[in-house]
Write a protein that holds these residues in place. Sequence first.
Motif, PDB file in Angstrom:
ATOM      1  N   SER A 158      -0.569 -16.061 -27.372  1.00  0.00           N
ATOM      2  CA  SER A 158      -1.231 -15.009 -26.704  1.00  0.00           C
ATOM      3  C   SER A 158      -1.486 -15.442 -25.354  1.00  0.00           C
ATOM      4  O   SER A 158      -1.861 -16.711 -25.093  1.00  0.00           O
ATOM      5  CB  SER A 158      -2.402 -14.296 -27.426  1.00  0.00           C
ATOM      6  OG  SER A 158      -2.016 -14.071 -28.580  1.00  0.00           O
ATOM      7  N   LYS A 159      -1.734 -14.566 -24.417  1.00  0.00           N
ATOM      8  CA  LYS A 159      -1.928 -14.714 -22.975  1.00  0.00           C
ATOM      9  C   LYS A 159      -3.516 -14.956 -23.163  1.00  0.00           C
ATOM     10  O   LYS A 159      -4.198 -13.986 -23.431  1.00  0.00           O
ATOM     11  CB  LYS A 159      -1.102 -13.730 -22.094  1.00  0.00           C
ATOM     12  CG  LYS A 159      -1.672 -13.751 -20.653  1.00  0.00           C
ATOM     13  CD  LYS A 159      -0.435 -14.412 -19.952  1.00  0.00           C
ATOM     14  CE  LYS A 159      -0.996 -15.036 -18.362  1.00  0.00           C
ATOM     15  NZ  LYS A 159      -1.649 -16.201 -18.498  1.00  0.00           N
ATOM     16  N   LEU A 160      -3.830 -16.015 -22.538  1.00  0.00           N
ATOM     17  CA  LEU A 160      -5.623 -15.770 -22.222  1.00  0.00           C
ATOM     18  C   LEU A 160      -5.749 -15.315 -20.781  1.00  0.00           C
ATOM     19  O   LEU A 160      -5.151 -15.843 -19.702  1.00  0.00           O
ATOM     20  CB  LEU A 160      -6.047 -17.189 -22.280  1.00  0.00           C
ATOM     21  CG  LEU A 160      -5.815 -17.958 -23.780  1.00  0.00           C
ATOM     22  CD1 LEU A 160      -6.856 -18.989 -23.992  1.00  0.00           C
ATOM     23  CD2 LEU A 160      -6.460 -16.632 -24.736  1.00  0.00           C
ATOM     24  N   VAL A 161      -7.041 -14.648 -20.706  1.00  0.00           N
ATOM     25  CA  VAL A 161      -7.060 -14.207 -19.287  1.00  0.00           C
ATOM     26  C   VAL A 161      -8.797 -15.071 -18.990  1.00  0.00           C
ATOM     27  O   VAL A 161      -9.614 -14.802 -19.614  1.00  0.00           O
ATOM     28  CB  VAL A 161      -7.129 -12.855 -19.124  1.00  0.00           C
ATOM     29  CG1 VAL A 161      -7.798 -12.367 -17.695  1.00  0.00           C
ATOM     30  CG2 VAL A 161      -5.962 -11.973 -19.483  1.00  0.00           C
ATOM     31  N   PHE A 162      -8.611 -15.748 -17.842  1.00  0.00           N
ATOM     32  CA  PHE A 162      -9.956 -16.257 -17.449  1.00  0.00           C
ATOM     33  C   PHE A 162     -10.573 -15.276 -16.274  1.00  0.00           C
ATOM     34  O   PHE A 162      -9.737 -14.920 -15.442  1.00  0.00           O
ATOM     35  CB  PHE A 162      -9.769 -17.809 -16.878  1.00  0.00           C
ATOM     36  CG  PHE A 162      -9.453 -18.709 -17.835  1.00  0.00           C
ATOM     37  CD1 PHE A 162      -8.012 -18.928 -18.227  1.00  0.00           C
ATOM     38  CD2 PHE A 162     -10.545 -19.509 -18.676  1.00  0.00           C
ATOM     39  CE1 PHE A 162      -7.558 -19.746 -19.354  1.00  0.00           C
ATOM     40  CE2 PHE A 162     -10.155 -20.418 -19.566  1.00  0.00           C
ATOM     41  CZ  PHE A 162      -8.804 -20.646 -19.852  1.00  0.00           C
ATOM     42  N   LYS A 163     -11.809 -14.766 -16.339  1.00  0.00           N
ATOM     43  CA  LYS A 163     -12.167 -13.897 -15.442  1.00  0.00           C
ATOM     44  C   LYS A 163     -13.639 -14.030 -15.240  1.00  0.00           C
ATOM     45  O   LYS A 163     -14.512 -14.664 -16.019  1.00  0.00           O
ATOM     46  CB  LYS A 163     -11.751 -12.493 -15.795  1.00  0.00           C
ATOM     47  CG  LYS A 163     -11.968 -11.972 -16.694  1.00  0.00           C
ATOM     48  CD  LYS A 163     -11.541 -10.507 -17.136  1.00  0.00           C
ATOM     49  CE  LYS A 163     -12.117  -9.818 -18.412  1.00  0.00           C
ATOM     50  NZ  LYS A 163     -11.423  -8.562 -18.589  1.00  0.00           N
ATOM     51  N   THR A 164     -14.230 -13.328 -14.396  1.00  0.00           N
ATOM     52  CA  THR A 164     -15.548 -13.496 -14.082  1.00  0.00           C
ATOM     53  C   THR A 164     -15.933 -11.990 -14.847  1.00  0.00           C
ATOM     54  O   THR A 164     -15.620 -10.924 -14.136  1.00  0.00           O
ATOM     55  CB  THR A 164     -16.048 -13.504 -12.690  1.00  0.00           C
ATOM     56  OG1 THR A 164     -15.281 -14.774 -12.205  1.00  0.00           O
ATOM     57  CG2 THR A 164     -17.534 -13.651 -12.289  1.00  0.00           C
ATOM     58  N   ASP A 165     -17.283 -11.827 -15.562  1.00  0.00           N
ATOM     59  CA  ASP A 165     -17.762 -10.369 -16.041  1.00  0.00           C
ATOM     60  C   ASP A 165     -18.498  -9.874 -14.759  1.00  0.00           C
ATOM     61  O   ASP A 165     -19.110 -10.447 -13.975  1.00  0.00           O
ATOM     62  CB  ASP A 165     -18.268 -10.890 -17.390  1.00  0.00           C
ATOM     63  CG  ASP A 165     -19.447 -11.642 -17.312  1.00  0.00           C
ATOM     64  OD1 ASP A 165     -20.180 -11.863 -16.132  1.00  0.00           O
ATOM     65  OD2 ASP A 165     -20.001 -11.785 -18.404  1.00  0.00           O
ATOM     66  N   GLU A 166     -19.122  -8.750 -15.312  1.00  0.00           N
ATOM     67  CA  GLU A 166     -20.170  -8.048 -14.749  1.00  0.00           C
ATOM     68  C   GLU A 166     -21.427  -8.884 -14.137  1.00  0.00           C
ATOM     69  O   GLU A 166     -21.775  -8.567 -12.965  1.00  0.00           O
ATOM     70  CB  GLU A 166     -20.419  -6.667 -15.031  1.00  0.00           C
ATOM     71  CG  GLU A 166     -19.331  -5.831 -15.459  1.00  0.00           C
ATOM     72  CD  GLU A 166     -18.714  -6.025 -16.904  1.00  0.00           C
ATOM     73  OE1 GLU A 166     -19.463  -6.803 -17.714  1.00  0.00           O
ATOM     74  OE2 GLU A 166     -17.414  -6.196 -17.064  1.00  0.00           O
ATOM     75  N   ARG A 167     -21.630  -9.547 -14.947  1.00  0.00           N
ATOM     76  CA  ARG A 167     -23.021 -10.426 -14.521  1.00  0.00           C
ATOM     77  C   ARG A 167     -22.446 -11.807 -13.849  1.00  0.00           C
ATOM     78  O   ARG A 167     -23.346 -12.542 -13.608  1.00  0.00           O
ATOM     79  CB  ARG A 167     -23.709 -11.108 -15.782  1.00  0.00           C
ATOM     80  CG  ARG A 167     -23.840  -9.718 -16.590  1.00  0.00           C
ATOM     81  CD  ARG A 167     -23.771 -10.177 -18.095  1.00  0.00           C
ATOM     82  NE  ARG A 167     -24.718  -9.326 -18.804  1.00  0.00           N
ATOM     83  CZ  ARG A 167     -25.563  -9.716 -19.658  1.00  0.00           C
ATOM     84  NH1 ARG A 167     -26.088 -11.171 -19.602  1.00  0.00           N
ATOM     85  NH2 ARG A 167     -26.413  -8.966 -20.070  1.00  0.00           N
ATOM     86  N   GLY A 168     -21.134 -11.953 -13.447  1.00  0.00           N
ATOM     87  CA  GLY A 168     -21.008 -13.141 -12.484  1.00  0.00           C
ATOM     88  C   GLY A 168     -20.633 -14.423 -13.520  1.00  0.00           C
ATOM     89  O   GLY A 168     -20.590 -15.517 -12.753  1.00  0.00           O
ATOM     90  N   GLN A 169     -20.600 -14.175 -14.698  1.00  0.00           N
ATOM     91  CA  GLN A 169     -20.143 -15.292 -15.799  1.00  0.00           C
ATOM     92  C   GLN A 169     -18.701 -15.439 -15.876  1.00  0.00           C
ATOM     93  O   GLN A 169     -18.279 -14.418 -16.000  1.00  0.00           O
ATOM     94  CB  GLN A 169     -21.004 -15.353 -16.704  1.00  0.00           C
ATOM     95  CG  GLN A 169     -22.625 -15.492 -16.550  1.00  0.00           C
ATOM     96  CD  GLN A 169     -23.325 -15.362 -17.942  1.00  0.00           C
ATOM     97  OE1 GLN A 169     -23.045 -14.528 -18.798  1.00  0.00           O
ATOM     98  NE2 GLN A 169     -24.190 -16.326 -18.113  1.00  0.00           N
ATOM     99  N   GLU A 170     -18.340 -16.642 -15.884  1.00  0.00           N
ATOM    100  CA  GLU A 170     -17.019 -16.895 -16.274  1.00  0.00           C
ATOM    101  C   GLU A 170     -16.922 -16.703 -17.651  1.00  0.00           C
ATOM    102  O   GLU A 170     -17.532 -17.209 -18.738  1.00  0.00           O
ATOM    103  CB  GLU A 170     -16.370 -18.426 -15.879  1.00  0.00           C
ATOM    104  CG  GLU A 170     -14.864 -18.380 -16.059  1.00  0.00           C
ATOM    105  CD  GLU A 170     -14.436 -19.716 -15.677  1.00  0.00           C
ATOM    106  OE1 GLU A 170     -15.096 -20.840 -15.922  1.00  0.00           O
ATOM    107  OE2 GLU A 170     -13.339 -19.804 -15.276  1.00  0.00           O
TER     108      GLU A 170
END
Length: 388
Positions: A158-170
């Motif tokens: 599966s493709k993983l997505v690294f992103k920043t959430d609404e609270r600014g946490q990775e």
Amino acid sequence: MASDAAELAVELGTALIDAIFASKPLARVKELAKDAPLWFQAPESGWSALHAAAFREDAELIKFLLIHGAVWNAVDALGNTAADIALSLNNAECYALVRDAGVRTEILLRVLADKAEADVDMTGDDDKASEIVGDSGAIRIKAQDSTAAGSTGTFLDSKLVFKTDERGQEICVVQAGEDEVGVMMGWETDIMKRTVDALCLDHAELEDPGLRVLNIGHGLGIVDTYFQSLSTKPTQHVIVEPHPDVLAHMKAKGWYDKPGVTILEGKWQDFVDTKLLEDGGFDVVYTDTFSEDYAQLYKFFQQVPNLLRSSTSRFGFFHGLGATNATFYDVYTRVSELHLEDVGLAVEWTDVDVNLDPETWGETRKYFSLPIYRMPVASWPAYDAMET
Ligand SMILES: C[S@@+](CC[C@H](N)C(=O)[O-])C[C@H]1O[C@@H](n2cnc3c(N)ncnc32)[C@H](O)[C@@H]1O
């Protein structure tokens, strides 16, 4: 004929539950329980006779039902087990009866699964193992789930997505069926920090050959970053990671260039019997994999003694076992502790208040919904403790 049997089951099961609710005498309830299917759950509430007995706070009836085959981990329409009902009534005795039945069942099922696997090794009959293991009625923590959240094969594809959430946490997420599931979420940062502190206590300053760390599962690299931030960096820091997207992320973040870091690209199962791991020699071993079930963690437990270097080495794992239900969590805390005892290790648990607010998960599926995380640190018991 089949529908006659089903109707009879509903009739007998309902009569039993009604009798328990109506506080009929214990002797009468036991009489009804002898004929009724104890697995039966009322269609709307999902309550079983065991739930009703917990609600009635009747320890003797709970014991009777469990001995005669009541299912300790049946959940009602709201996701509660009979033990949860007892807990909500503050009835410690009834809670412990159901929980301990869960611990005994899970330990027994693991013995049966081990035996089935040994039989398969001898006969080469793979279907038999999956049949017995799959038919166990155990808590299936992800094992039956063929989405990326529950199957290692699907997860690795599966493709993983690294992103920043609404609270600014990775965060790192994966799509599992309809849901987005967090592989690693920022809220675990405090747990990872405390884990490193506890595992490395008095160890960070080790003399020659220095601190040797093995971490299984890099994820966002939170725990590995803490290992690297110790006052004296590990002289050897081995990271095992199979997912191509995580490996690419590690490259981008410079992990491949860090002195003392060795990255084993693959699953821990690929390396256990190789020179890279078999020599042991680690002061600290930590594992936090995603999409693996308890059976795999249990197998890892068997490896741990060979991986530890000295009598003061320590082992930890991310305890998210059954972490969406207080009873399941309690059962797996004890089951994992007993299984670690089997390999000679003693576990110390520290409660960590995780205090998750509803916003924590954003759109992702929850894999931890309890207020307290139990942090395990396992080590060889001290000699004086063994002698007493
Ligand atoms: C929850 S994350 C680990 C998070 C990490 N503790 C951190 O601090 O960021 C789980 C990781 O385990 C990896 N993983 C899954 N199955 C594995 C296996 N069999 N062996 C090694 N790593 C595995 C996943 O690819 C993922 O990167």
